[in-house]
Design a protein around this motif. Structure first.
Motif, PDB file in Angstrom:
ATOM      1  N   GLN A  76       1.024  -1.081   0.108  1.00 48.95           N
ATOM      2  CA  GLN A  76      -0.070  -0.034   0.071  1.00 48.95           C
ATOM      3  C   GLN A  76       1.078   1.160   0.024  1.00 48.95           C
ATOM      4  OE1 GLN A  76      -2.690  -0.230   3.329  1.00 48.95           O
ATOM      5  NE2 GLN A  76      -4.394  -1.237   2.105  1.00 48.95           N
ATOM      6  N   ILE A  77       2.022   0.990   0.708  1.00 49.82           N
ATOM      7  CA  ILE A  77       2.983   2.233   0.529  1.00 49.82           C
ATOM      8  C   ILE A  77       3.757   2.436  -0.780  1.00 49.82           C
ATOM      9  CG2 ILE A  77       2.914   2.363   3.222  1.00 49.82           C
ATOM     10  CD1 ILE A  77       5.847   1.100   2.899  1.00 49.82           C
ATOM     11  N   GLY A  78       3.349   1.362  -1.573  1.00 51.65           N
ATOM     12  CA  GLY A  78       4.296   1.600  -3.012  1.00 51.65           C
ATOM     13  C   GLY A  78       3.685   2.712  -3.641  1.00 51.65           C
ATOM     14  N   GLU A  79       2.800   3.088  -3.741  1.00 51.96           N
ATOM     15  CA  GLU A  79       1.978   4.491  -4.348  1.00 51.96           C
ATOM     16  C   GLU A  79       1.477   5.233  -3.222  1.00 51.96           C
ATOM     17  OE1 GLU A  79      -0.444   3.404  -7.689  1.00 51.96           O
ATOM     18  OE2 GLU A  79       0.824   1.878  -8.498  1.00 51.96           O
ATOM     19  N   VAL A  80       2.074   6.447  -3.493  1.00 54.24           N
ATOM     20  CA  VAL A  80       1.656   7.498  -2.362  1.00 54.24           C
ATOM     21  C   VAL A  80       1.339   8.826  -2.968  1.00 54.24           C
ATOM     22  CG1 VAL A  80       3.085   6.353  -0.555  1.00 54.24           C
ATOM     23  CG2 VAL A  80       4.081   8.120  -2.227  1.00 54.24           C
ATOM     24  N   PRO A  81       0.399   9.360  -2.549  1.00 52.91           N
ATOM     25  CA  PRO A  81       0.026  10.633  -3.051  1.00 52.91           C
ATOM     26  C   PRO A  81       1.137  11.724  -3.144  1.00 52.91           C
ATOM     27  CG  PRO A  81      -1.564  10.101  -1.472  1.00 52.91           C
ATOM     28  CD  PRO A  81      -0.101   9.135  -1.344  1.00 52.91           C
ATOM     29  N   GLY A  82       1.149  12.549  -4.142  1.00 50.95           N
ATOM     30  CA  GLY A  82       2.320  13.488  -4.140  1.00 50.95           C
ATOM     31  C   GLY A  82       2.448  14.485  -3.015  1.00 50.95           C
ATOM     32  N   SER A  83       1.251  14.676  -2.568  1.00 47.72           N
ATOM     33  CA  SER A  83       1.382  15.634  -1.394  1.00 47.72           C
ATOM     34  C   SER A  83       2.074  15.204  -0.172  1.00 47.72           C
ATOM     35  CB  SER A  83      -0.384  15.903  -0.569  1.00 47.72           C
ATOM     36  OG  SER A  83      -0.657  14.426  -0.591  1.00 47.72           O
ATOM     37  N   LEU A  84       2.321  13.997  -0.085  1.00 47.77           N
ATOM     38  CA  LEU A  84       3.207  13.471   0.956  1.00 47.77           C
ATOM     39  C   LEU A  84       4.833  13.898   0.810  1.00 47.77           C
ATOM     40  CD1 LEU A  84       1.843   9.891   1.867  1.00 47.77           C
ATOM     41  CD2 LEU A  84       1.581  12.067   2.948  1.00 47.77           C
ATOM     42  N   TRP A  85       4.997  14.249  -0.388  1.00 46.18           N
ATOM     43  CA  TRP A  85       6.555  14.647  -0.687  1.00 46.18           C
ATOM     44  C   TRP A  85       6.881  15.673   0.034  1.00 46.18           C
ATOM     45  CZ3 TRP A  85      10.831  12.455  -2.220  1.00 46.18           C
ATOM     46  CH2 TRP A  85      11.908  13.547  -2.563  1.00 46.18           C
ATOM     47  N   ARG A  86       8.041  15.751   0.830  1.00 47.91           N
ATOM     48  CA  ARG A  86       8.397  17.083   1.644  1.00 47.91           C
ATOM     49  C   ARG A  86       9.800  17.363   1.312  1.00 47.91           C
ATOM     50  NH1 ARG A  86       3.892  16.126   3.076  1.00 47.91           N
ATOM     51  NH2 ARG A  86       2.930  15.403   5.148  1.00 47.91           N
ATOM     52  N   GLY A  87      10.224  17.323   0.112  1.00 53.33           N
ATOM     53  CA  GLY A  87      11.617  18.004  -0.257  1.00 53.33           C
ATOM     54  C   GLY A  87      11.338  19.238  -0.911  1.00 53.33           C
ATOM     55  N   PRO A  88      12.559  20.062  -0.954  1.00 56.93           N
ATOM     56  CA  PRO A  88      12.513  21.271  -1.529  1.00 56.93           C
ATOM     57  C   PRO A  88      12.302  21.445  -2.870  1.00 56.93           C
ATOM     58  CG  PRO A  88      14.761  20.515  -0.836  1.00 56.93           C
ATOM     59  CD  PRO A  88      13.884  19.681  -0.362  1.00 56.93           C
ATOM     60  N   ARG A  89      12.613  20.334  -3.480  1.00 54.93           N
ATOM     61  CA  ARG A  89      12.436  20.244  -4.994  1.00 54.93           C
ATOM     62  C   ARG A  89      11.736  18.959  -5.267  1.00 54.93           C
ATOM     63  NH1 ARG A  89      17.497  21.853  -4.230  1.00 54.93           N
ATOM     64  NH2 ARG A  89      18.653  19.852  -4.442  1.00 54.93           N
ATOM     65  N   PRO A  90      10.959  19.238  -6.362  1.00 53.80           N
ATOM     66  CA  PRO A  90      10.156  17.944  -6.760  1.00 53.80           C
ATOM     67  C   PRO A  90      10.939  16.773  -7.063  1.00 53.80           C
ATOM     68  CG  PRO A  90       9.624  19.886  -8.335  1.00 53.80           C
ATOM     69  CD  PRO A  90      10.937  20.085  -7.365  1.00 53.80           C
ATOM     70  N   VAL A 132      12.714   6.156  -5.692  1.00 51.12           N
ATOM     71  CA  VAL A 132      11.390   6.731  -6.618  1.00 51.12           C
ATOM     72  C   VAL A 132      11.460   5.954  -7.947  1.00 51.12           C
ATOM     73  CG1 VAL A 132      10.248   8.742  -7.768  1.00 51.12           C
ATOM     74  CG2 VAL A 132      11.352   8.913  -5.316  1.00 51.12           C
ATOM     75  N   GLN A 133      10.296   5.334  -8.394  1.00 48.23           N
ATOM     76  CA  GLN A 133      10.227   4.652  -9.747  1.00 48.23           C
ATOM     77  C   GLN A 133       9.665   5.485 -10.666  1.00 48.23           C
ATOM     78  OE1 GLN A 133      11.842   1.454 -10.206  1.00 48.23           O
ATOM     79  NE2 GLN A 133      12.774   2.295  -8.410  1.00 48.23           N
ATOM     80  N   ASP A 134       8.481   6.102 -10.035  1.00 49.98           N
ATOM     81  CA  ASP A 134       7.869   6.825 -11.202  1.00 49.98           C
ATOM     82  C   ASP A 134       7.051   8.159 -10.290  1.00 49.98           C
ATOM     83  OD1 ASP A 134       7.788   5.554 -13.733  1.00 49.98           O
ATOM     84  OD2 ASP A 134       6.334   3.983 -13.000  1.00 49.98           O
ATOM     85  N   VAL A 135       7.276   9.308 -11.068  1.00 43.99           N
ATOM     86  CA  VAL A 135       6.442  10.438 -10.640  1.00 43.99           C
ATOM     87  C   VAL A 135       5.149  11.007 -11.745  1.00 43.99           C
ATOM     88  CG1 VAL A 135       6.876  12.660  -9.967  1.00 43.99           C
ATOM     89  CG2 VAL A 135       8.727  11.221  -9.828  1.00 43.99           C
ATOM     90  N   TRP A 136       4.262  11.153 -11.155  1.00 45.41           N
ATOM     91  CA  TRP A 136       3.002  11.763 -11.992  1.00 45.41           C
ATOM     92  C   TRP A 136       2.612  12.806 -11.285  1.00 45.41           C
ATOM     93  CZ3 TRP A 136       3.023   6.887  -9.983  1.00 45.41           C
ATOM     94  CH2 TRP A 136       2.034   6.529  -9.015  1.00 45.41           C
ATOM     95  N   ARG A 137       1.668  13.496 -11.929  1.00 43.68           N
ATOM     96  CA  ARG A 137       1.073  14.770 -11.143  1.00 43.68           C
ATOM     97  C   ARG A 137       0.609  14.773  -9.907  1.00 43.68           C
ATOM     98  NH1 ARG A 137      -3.058  18.752 -14.193  1.00 43.68           N
ATOM     99  NH2 ARG A 137      -3.536  20.101 -12.482  1.00 43.68           N
ATOM    100  N   ARG A 138      -0.106  13.582  -9.551  1.00 42.13           N
ATOM    101  CA  ARG A 138      -0.591  13.520  -8.115  1.00 42.13           C
ATOM    102  C   ARG A 138      -0.069  12.439  -7.359  1.00 42.13           C
ATOM    103  NH1 ARG A 138      -6.882  14.396  -9.554  1.00 42.13           N
ATOM    104  NH2 ARG A 138      -6.545  16.417 -10.604  1.00 42.13           N
ATOM    105  N   GLY A 139       1.027  11.665  -7.705  1.00 37.11           N
ATOM    106  CA  GLY A 139       1.587  10.672  -6.839  1.00 37.11           C
ATOM    107  C   GLY A 139       2.797  10.183  -7.116  1.00 37.11           C
ATOM    108  N   LEU A 140       3.470   9.280  -6.413  1.00 36.04           N
ATOM    109  CA  LEU A 140       4.741   8.668  -6.748  1.00 36.04           C
ATOM    110  C   LEU A 140       4.794   7.033  -6.634  1.00 36.04           C
ATOM    111  CD1 LEU A 140       6.499  10.795  -3.778  1.00 36.04           C
ATOM    112  CD2 LEU A 140       6.655  11.034  -6.357  1.00 36.04           C
ATOM    113  N   ARG A 141       5.477   6.608  -7.306  1.00 34.35           N
ATOM    114  CA  ARG A 141       5.415   5.063  -7.070  1.00 34.35           C
ATOM    115  C   ARG A 141       7.009   4.974  -6.542  1.00 34.35           C
ATOM    116  NH1 ARG A 141       4.123   2.743 -12.020  1.00 34.35           N
ATOM    117  NH2 ARG A 141       2.058   2.877 -11.278  1.00 34.35           N
ATOM    118  N   LEU A 142       6.982   3.855  -5.415  1.00 30.26           N
ATOM    119  CA  LEU A 142       8.165   3.751  -4.799  1.00 30.26           C
ATOM    120  C   LEU A 142       8.686   2.390  -4.728  1.00 30.26           C
ATOM    121  CD1 LEU A 142       7.378   6.199  -1.846  1.00 30.26           C
ATOM    122  CD2 LEU A 142       8.848   6.455  -3.625  1.00 30.26           C
ATOM    123  N   ARG A 143       9.701   1.999  -4.819  1.00 30.30           N
ATOM    124  CA  ARG A 143      10.002   0.574  -4.646  1.00 30.30           C
ATOM    125  C   ARG A 143      11.179   0.509  -3.398  1.00 30.30           C
ATOM    126  NH1 ARG A 143      10.464  -4.038  -7.719  1.00 30.30           N
ATOM    127  NH2 ARG A 143      12.134  -5.102  -7.849  1.00 30.30           N
TER     128      ARG A 143
END
Length: 187
Positions: A76-90, A132-143
């Motif tokens: 379930q934590i493999g795909e997370v909403p992009g709003s959880l990203w806390r970095g200074p850059r995308p 980070v495996q994939d980045v899209w407009r509203r989310g991230l796929r993590l491995r």
């Protein structure tokens, strides 16, 4: 008709004395043995010293004729909403990501933040390192490197029929993670 090629000159190998050559070979074998023992020790230390957490997952593609019986796990934590990203850059693909996990009432952990550097934790929170495996407009796929789990043949068939599983993961203080158990009674 083919014309024979002239012999290719080769540089002679340095002529080491026999005891020195034997000593070099012994050191090479010892280094290989120590490497294998170190990898095994790191795995056991991760299980013994690590913080144990439960993650929700789903089994996918349980059988491969070349590799035997295993489960591909989709967390379930493999795909997370992009709003959880806390970095200074995308985020970018193949970038390291540290997922801050908090306990859920059902004793599993869920992602509450994704950071480019290891964040501080409080209470029962944990940090799982991934990429980070994939980045899209509203989310991230993590491995996380925990997506494949080898099981006995009879167990893989029964697990594949399940819609949801719980996996216990041991997180070592130095960042290594290892699956320690699969709960087949999870719903």
């Amino acid at each position: 008709m083919s014309v024979p090629l002239p012999p290719v000159p080769t540089a002679p190998l340095p002529d080491l004395p026999e005891p020195r050559r034997r000593r070099w070979l012994q050191w090479l074998v010892l280094a290989q043995v120590l490497f294998v023992l170190g990898v095994a020790a790191a795995g056991y230390a991760t299980e013994a010293l690590g913080q144990r957490i439960w993650l929700r997952t789903q089994p996918v593609d349980p059988r491969d004729l070349l590799y035997g019986d295993y489960l591909n796990l989709r967390y379930q934590i493999g795909e997370v909403p992009g709003s959880l990203w806390r970095g200074p850059r995308p985020p970018r693909r193949k970038q390291a990501a540290y997922v801050l996990l908090s306990p859920h009432p059902d004793s599993t952990y869920e992602a509450v933040g994704v950071y480019p550097e290891r964040p501080a934790t409080t209470g029962r929170q944990a940090v799982l390192r991934g990429s980070v495996q994939d980045v899209w407009r509203r989310g991230l796929r993590l491995r996380y490197g925990l997506e494949r789990y080898y099981v006995p043949e009879t167990m893989s068939r029964s697990l594949h029929q399940r819609r949801s599983l719980r996996v216990q993961v041991s997180l070592a203080p130095w960042g290594q993670a290892r699956i320690t158990r699969v709960d087949t009674t999870a719903r």
